[in-house]
Design a protein around this motif. Structure first.
Motif: not given
Length: 327
Positions: A136-162
């Protein structure tokens, strides 16, 4: 697994990739206004902080949008891209993520939200809301964002690579990888339009300039004048120079990047690949012909769909107090 609004085509995609992506979430538990009671000013706070950041560092718009993409395409939209690892083995440590920026801005938003509503708003939701607000700040159209996500506790570089889709991907790879995540061919071309803002480091596309097939050649699909300009910016071993993905319009959310692709001036192989499929090319042609008559609305819809990938909700996951580490 529910398949709202996608009918038979969505059901077929889910069946096709059931064994590739078990239990792929379709956004159950998300809703617009999830924090209306627990933190009624949450979205206002995010917007205010992003407004402050954009006023002094508008170049962060592309990177902040990219953070949401890179989060959702690895493990789903659950904030794992933000986690640090003492042994440098987290997603952000994977080579494709070395160029990610904007983490301090996310921390700034989180700090403001923790001050107003401690322990309520997840980092995963912050990424989704920030992405919308920079559009929106750069000129795009506003859209409604769904929320309610929780945060995960796993993060691995291998998964990102794959799991991250490389900029060198062809149209077949792109369609398969998007379909695995419940995204359509239309979502593919629409979300590629996010390249209208932001920059990229030379290594993401330098093979097209100097070694396209491994024989020291150039990509024949690149416009020759554009190729020459890119070579002036990026020498063969350049690892640090940033190049605008949408030259001359890099801080404005518009359809000019689609025009560039049609002129064979898309920066990445994955951009040029949009000309290799009848459906994606037809979408490009339509937006160019109509001046982007539906693109802004389409982008919001596709972002909402992307934001449902692999989410953790209700009792799954947690709400991190600090986005870079688990509680």
């Amino acid at each position: 697994m529910a398949c709202p609004k996608l009918f038979l085509s969505c059901l077929l995609l889910q069946l096709m990739f059931l064994f590739l992506v078990p239990e792929a979430a379709q956004g159950q538990g998300l809703k617009v206004g999830f924090y209306r009671k627990a933190c009624p000013n949450a979205e206002i706070i995010v917007k205010e902080v992003i407004g402050q950041v954009m006023s002094v560092a508008p170049s962060l718009s592309g990177p902040l949008l990219r953070l949401h993409f890179h989060d959702c395409f690895v493990r789903g939209c659950e904030g794992s891209v933000l986690l640090n690892s003492p042994t440098y083995q987290a997603e952000k440590d994977a080579h494709p993520n070395h160029s990610l920026r904007g983490f301090q801005t996310i921390d700034r938003v989180k700090t403001a939200l923790e001050k107003a509503c401690p322990g309520i708003v997840s980092c995963a939701d912050i990424l989704a809301l920030v992405a919308r607000d920079v559009v929106v700040a750069t000129g795009g159209l506003f859209y409604y964002v769904e929320t309610g996500r929780k945060d995960g506790n796993v993060s691995t570089s291998k998964e990102a690579l794959n799991d991250l889709i490389p900029s060198k991907a062809n149209i077949t790879t792109l369609k398969i990888d998007f379909a695995k995540r419940g995204l359509s061919v239309k979502d593919l071309v629409v979300l590629s339009g996010g390249h209208t803002i932001g920059t990229s480091h030379c290594p993401s596309f330098s093979n097209r300039l100097y070694n396209f097939t491994g024989k020291g050649d150039t990509d024949p699909t690149l416009d020759s004048n554009y190729l020459a300009r890119l070579k002036l910016s990026c020498k063969p071993d350049d690892q640090t120079t940033l190049v605008e993905m949408d030259p001359g319009s890099v801080r404005t959310f518009d359809i000019k990047y689609f025009n560039l692709i049609a002129k064979r001036r898309g920066l990445f192989t994955s951009d040029a690949a949009l000309l290799d499929d009848s459906q994606t090319k037809a979408y490009l042609d339509f937006q160019i012909k109509t001046g982007g008559s539906t693109f802004f609305k389409d982008f919001g819809e596709s972002m909402v769909k992307m934001g449902r990938i692999g989410v953790l909700t209700e009792t799954a996951g947690e709400v991190r107090k600090v986005c870079s580490k688990v509680n």
